[in-house]
Write a protein that holds these residues in place. Structure first.
Motif, short mmCIF file in Angstrom:
data_model
loop_
_atom_site.label_atom_id
_atom_site.label_comp_id
_atom_site.label_asym_id
_atom_site.label_seq_id
_atom_site.Cartn_x
_atom_site.Cartn_y
_atom_site.Cartn_z
N ARG A 72 -21.58 35.87 4.70
CA ARG A 72 -22.49 37.02 4.81
C ARG A 72 -23.44 36.91 6.01
O ARG A 72 -23.69 37.90 6.70
N ASN A 73 -23.94 35.71 6.27
CA ASN A 73 -25.03 35.56 7.26
C ASN A 73 -24.64 34.83 8.54
O ASN A 73 -25.46 34.71 9.45
N GLY A 74 -23.42 34.31 8.60
CA GLY A 74 -23.02 33.51 9.74
C GLY A 74 -23.56 32.09 9.62
O GLY A 74 -24.35 31.80 8.72
N SER A 75 -23.10 31.22 10.52
CA SER A 75 -23.61 29.85 10.55
C SER A 75 -24.50 29.74 11.79
O SER A 75 -24.03 29.91 12.91
N PRO A 76 -25.82 29.47 11.57
CA PRO A 76 -26.76 29.52 12.68
C PRO A 76 -26.34 28.65 13.87
O PRO A 76 -25.86 27.53 13.68
N ASP A 77 -26.48 29.18 15.07
CA ASP A 77 -26.20 28.46 16.32
C ASP A 77 -24.75 28.00 16.45
O ASP A 77 -24.47 26.99 17.08
N GLY A 98 -8.03 26.53 11.26
CA GLY A 98 -9.10 26.39 12.27
C GLY A 98 -8.61 26.46 13.71
O GLY A 98 -9.39 26.21 14.62
N THR A 99 -7.34 26.81 13.91
CA THR A 99 -6.78 26.75 15.26
C THR A 99 -6.57 28.12 15.90
O THR A 99 -5.74 28.26 16.79
N GLY A 100 -7.31 29.15 15.45
CA GLY A 100 -7.18 30.46 16.09
C GLY A 100 -7.58 30.40 17.56
O GLY A 100 -8.51 29.68 17.93
N GLY A 101 -6.87 31.15 18.40
CA GLY A 101 -7.07 31.06 19.84
C GLY A 101 -8.50 31.33 20.28
O GLY A 101 -9.02 30.69 21.20
N ARG A 150 -18.62 18.18 10.16
CA ARG A 150 -19.29 19.38 9.64
C ARG A 150 -20.79 19.15 9.59
O ARG A 150 -21.24 18.24 8.88
N GLN A 151 -21.55 19.95 10.33
CA GLN A 151 -23.01 19.84 10.32
C GLN A 151 -23.64 21.18 10.02
O GLN A 151 -24.74 21.48 10.47
N THR A 152 -22.94 21.99 9.24
CA THR A 152 -23.37 23.34 8.94
C THR A 152 -24.69 23.33 8.17
O THR A 152 -24.87 22.53 7.25
N MET A 186 -14.75 26.72 21.08
CA MET A 186 -16.03 26.69 20.38
C MET A 186 -16.41 25.27 19.98
O MET A 186 -15.55 24.44 19.70
N SER A 187 -17.69 25.02 19.94
CA SER A 187 -18.22 23.77 19.43
C SER A 187 -19.45 24.10 18.59
O SER A 187 -20.42 24.62 19.14
N PRO A 188 -19.45 23.87 17.28
CA PRO A 188 -18.36 23.29 16.50
C PRO A 188 -17.16 24.23 16.39
O PRO A 188 -17.28 25.43 16.61
N LYS A 189 -16.03 23.65 16.04
CA LYS A 189 -14.78 24.41 15.87
C LYS A 189 -14.82 25.21 14.56
O LYS A 189 -15.51 24.84 13.61
N PRO A 190 -14.04 26.31 14.52
CA PRO A 190 -13.90 27.04 13.25
C PRO A 190 -13.41 26.09 12.15
O PRO A 190 -12.65 25.16 12.41
N ARG A 191 -13.89 26.37 10.94
CA ARG A 191 -13.53 25.50 9.80
C ARG A 191 -12.03 25.51 9.54
O ARG A 191 -11.38 26.55 9.60
#
Ligand code: HEC
Length: 133
Positions: free
Chosen positions: A101-106, A67-70, A19-21, A75-80
């Motif tokens: 609310r704001n998304g995770s940048p990049d 975190g395993t939705g199709g 996790r590098q959020t 994606m990289s990073p993967k969904p949490r």
């Protein structure tokens, strides 16, 4: 625990999950969920997560929230992976609120600007109920 690592196969949940959020600004990071941890609020969060919000959280985070939705498979990073306590429990409520609310940048995590505060807190109670608190 029989977790798979690497390989990128659909259906393999990573725990712990790298996790590098980006950290939320302080005014969000320190927020505490004002709603009660009740069955009613968790159920409202579940409906938002699985059904009511578009695109659904399930598409990327998976029906079990692991975190395993199709849609998130490439994606990289993967969904949490919300079922992973080792990754989830150190993350404060206010951080989760800011990312929803704001998304995770990049990353592939989009902003959900139309959700009311109450709905975001219900989503967080549901996410926490998945075992990763
Ligand atoms: C299009 C794919 C996609 C959808 C739809 C999506 N997410 Fe995400 N989500 C991601 C990705 C990718 C990450 C990982 C971002 C990162 O590592 O910073 C993520 C991360 C998160 C995080 C982790 C925040 C943190 O600080 O670690 C939360 C909370 C979250 N998503 C909640 C939701 C909720 C709630 C919904 C539905 C309202 C949703 N997501 C819908 C892709 C998605």
């Amino acid at each position: 625990m029989g977790m798979h690592h690497g390989g990128g196969q659909a259906g393999s949940a990573l725990c712990p999950q790298p996790r590098q959020t980006v950290q939320a600004p302080d005014e969000f990071y320190n927020l505490v969920n004002p709603l009660g941890n009740t069955a009613d609020n968790i159920e409202k969060g579940r409906l938002l997560f699985s059904l009511d919000v578009q695109p659904t959280c399930v598409m990327c985070h998976g029906a079990q929230g692991d975190g395993t939705g199709g849609f998130g498979a490439d994606m990289s990073p993967k969904p949490r992976n919300f079922t992973c306590a080792e990754t989830m429990s150190p993350i404060p409520d206010g951080q989760l609120f800011w990312v929803i609310r704001n998304g995770s940048p990049d990353t592939g995590m989009p902003p959900f600007q139309d959700l009311r505060d109450e709905q975001i807190w219900q989503l967080i109670l549901y996410i926490r109920s998945l075992g990763g608190q």
